[in-house]
Design an enzyme around this catalytic site. Structure first.
Site, PDB file in Angstrom:
ATOM      1  N   HIS A  60       2.445   8.942   0.271  1.00  0.00           N
ATOM      2  CA  HIS A  60       0.861   8.985   0.052  1.00  0.00           C
ATOM      3  C   HIS A  60       0.898   9.851  -1.318  1.00  0.00           C
ATOM      4  O   HIS A  60       1.494  10.981  -1.433  1.00  0.00           O
ATOM      5  CB  HIS A  60      -0.040   9.164   1.029  1.00  0.00           C
ATOM      6  CG  HIS A  60       0.116   8.163   2.353  1.00  0.00           C
ATOM      7  ND1 HIS A  60      -0.928   7.373   2.160  1.00  0.00           N
ATOM      8  CD2 HIS A  60       0.813   8.207   3.162  1.00  0.00           C
ATOM      9  CE1 HIS A  60      -0.725   6.804   3.441  1.00  0.00           C
ATOM     10  NE2 HIS A  60       0.385   7.273   4.062  1.00  0.00           N
ATOM     11  N   HIS A  77       7.286   6.968   4.521  1.00  0.00           N
ATOM     12  CA  HIS A  77       6.529   6.261   3.483  1.00  0.00           C
ATOM     13  C   HIS A  77       5.978   7.590   2.851  1.00  0.00           C
ATOM     14  O   HIS A  77       5.509   8.690   3.305  1.00  0.00           O
ATOM     15  CB  HIS A  77       5.878   5.215   3.907  1.00  0.00           C
ATOM     16  CG  HIS A  77       4.947   5.660   4.786  1.00  0.00           C
ATOM     17  ND1 HIS A  77       4.766   5.684   5.941  1.00  0.00           N
ATOM     18  CD2 HIS A  77       3.470   6.353   4.471  1.00  0.00           C
ATOM     19  CE1 HIS A  77       3.646   5.953   6.649  1.00  0.00           C
ATOM     20  NE2 HIS A  77       2.695   6.505   5.953  1.00  0.00           N
ATOM     21  N   HIS A  99       5.251  10.786   5.134  1.00  0.00           N
ATOM     22  CA  HIS A  99       5.050  10.656   6.637  1.00  0.00           C
ATOM     23  C   HIS A  99       6.352  10.201   7.264  1.00  0.00           C
ATOM     24  O   HIS A  99       6.832   9.270   6.726  1.00  0.00           O
ATOM     25  CB  HIS A  99       3.965   9.903   6.908  1.00  0.00           C
ATOM     26  CG  HIS A  99       2.670  10.267   6.379  1.00  0.00           C
ATOM     27  ND1 HIS A  99       1.609   9.558   6.322  1.00  0.00           N
ATOM     28  CD2 HIS A  99       2.085  11.637   6.335  1.00  0.00           C
ATOM     29  CE1 HIS A  99       0.451  10.248   6.070  1.00  0.00           C
ATOM     30  NE2 HIS A  99       0.963  11.546   6.046  1.00  0.00           N
ATOM     31  N   HIS A 117       0.718  -1.494   0.072  1.00  0.00           N
ATOM     32  CA  HIS A 117       0.026   0.072  -0.032  1.00  0.00           C
ATOM     33  C   HIS A 117       0.853   1.338  -0.032  1.00  0.00           C
ATOM     34  O   HIS A 117       0.268   2.411  -0.192  1.00  0.00           O
ATOM     35  CB  HIS A 117      -0.820  -0.049   1.311  1.00  0.00           C
ATOM     36  CG  HIS A 117      -0.221   0.243   2.527  1.00  0.00           C
ATOM     37  ND1 HIS A 117       0.631  -0.722   3.364  1.00  0.00           N
ATOM     38  CD2 HIS A 117      -0.185   1.401   3.116  1.00  0.00           C
ATOM     39  CE1 HIS A 117       1.140  -0.387   4.230  1.00  0.00           C
ATOM     40  NE2 HIS A 117       0.792   1.053   4.533  1.00  0.00           N
TER      41      HIS A 117
END
Length: 295
Positions: A132, A130, A149, A104
């Site tokens: 997004h 990570h 993040h 993800h």
């Protein structure tokens, strides 16, 4: 025997012909086949964000929680705070790291002591970061192209603090350029790549924090950040996470955004959870000085 060989050869030719008709590349196993997808990001699907809290009993907070993340950070509701060094300090240092395709999200995980942050005197150690895309948090109703993040945990391993940075389309991000080959090597494949020594201070290309107090210099806009109490943005959506979001928006190139979206599994190409209700929570906008500065 000759007839059998002719049939076999004919099958190969026919198969090649079919492949030529369909130019779609064959996806790696990580795109979904052979990999259990526990949740999805696309609204309206059985495992979409609106159903996360129903998929497992351990995930009920995703549905019933009252302090969920992300949120829309609006200056009109944020309380302005004249910050001091005690509100937020960063003490990062280089150490070995690996890159992971977690399905993800693409993550960088430090193997060792990568330093820490201090929030109101409490220390949180840097564990991983990570991306997004698009951004999960929005500022004044606007969502950006990427959000980074940086995840920290306190020594008790339970309290979590996440520092977020937002990016819009523009000049390439230097760090993503540096690890581009590593990201490209794990497109749709759940794997790890050793990156060597990575300096967390170069991850974000952002100047959040404060100058050396001995120099008695005050940073301006780049020192502004939002602070609120929220949750993880993926299941189990556990609450009690201290969020710090840098108000200054940085840049990332279109090709870098596409690379991050291609690398994760198909269900997470747009891996941003929808904005959650504020439910009366306090949001603070910290700044080294608000004198003669506009929001």
């Amino acid at each position: 025997m000759a007839g059998s060989n002719q049939i076999h050869l004919g099958f190969i030719v026919f198969t090649f012909f079919l492949l030529c008709l369909d130019p779609t590349p064959i996806r790696a196993e990580g795109s979904g086949a052979g990999h259990k997808i526990e949740f999805e990001y696309k609204a309206g699907t059985k495992k979409g964000p609106e159903h996360w809290g129903d998929l497992k009993k351990e995930w009920k907070t995703c549905k019933n929680g009252k302090a969920q993340s992300p949120i829309d950070l609006r200056d009109g509701i944020a309380t302005k705070v004249n910050s001091s060094l005690e509100h937020f300090k960063i003490s990062y240092k280089p150490t070995k790291a690996i890159m992971k395709n977690e399905g993800h999200a693409i993550a960088v995980v430090w193997d060792g002591d990568a330093g820490s942050i201090s929030i109101n005197g409490k220390e949180y150690n840097l564990r991983q970061c990570h991306w997004h895309s698009p951004s999960e948090h929005s500022i004044n109703g606007k969502r950006y192209d990427v959000e980074l993040h940086m995840v920290h945990r306190a020594k008790n391993n339970s309290d979590v603090a996440v520092v977020g940075f937002l990016y819009k389309i523009g000049q390439p991000n230097p760090f993503i350029s540096k690890v581009r080959k590593a990201i490209a090597s794990m497109i749709d494949v759940q794997k790890e790549v050793h990156l060597g020594v990575i300096d967390p201070r170069k991850m974000k290309k952002a100047k959040i924090g404060f100058q050396d107090p001995k120099k008695r210099q005050i940073k301006k806009a780049s020192s502004k950040f939002y602070r609120y109490s929220g949750s993880f943005t993926t299941p189990p959506c556990s609450e009690g996470v201290t969020w710090t979001i840098n108000k200054q928006v940085h840049t990332v190139s279109i090709s870098q955004v596409k690379l991050l979206q291609q690398a994760v599994f198909d269900f997470a190409e747009m891996n941003a959870r929808p904005v959650q209700p504020l439910n009366g929570r306090e949001v603070k906008l910290h700044g080294s000085s608000f004198v003669n500065l506009k929001n």
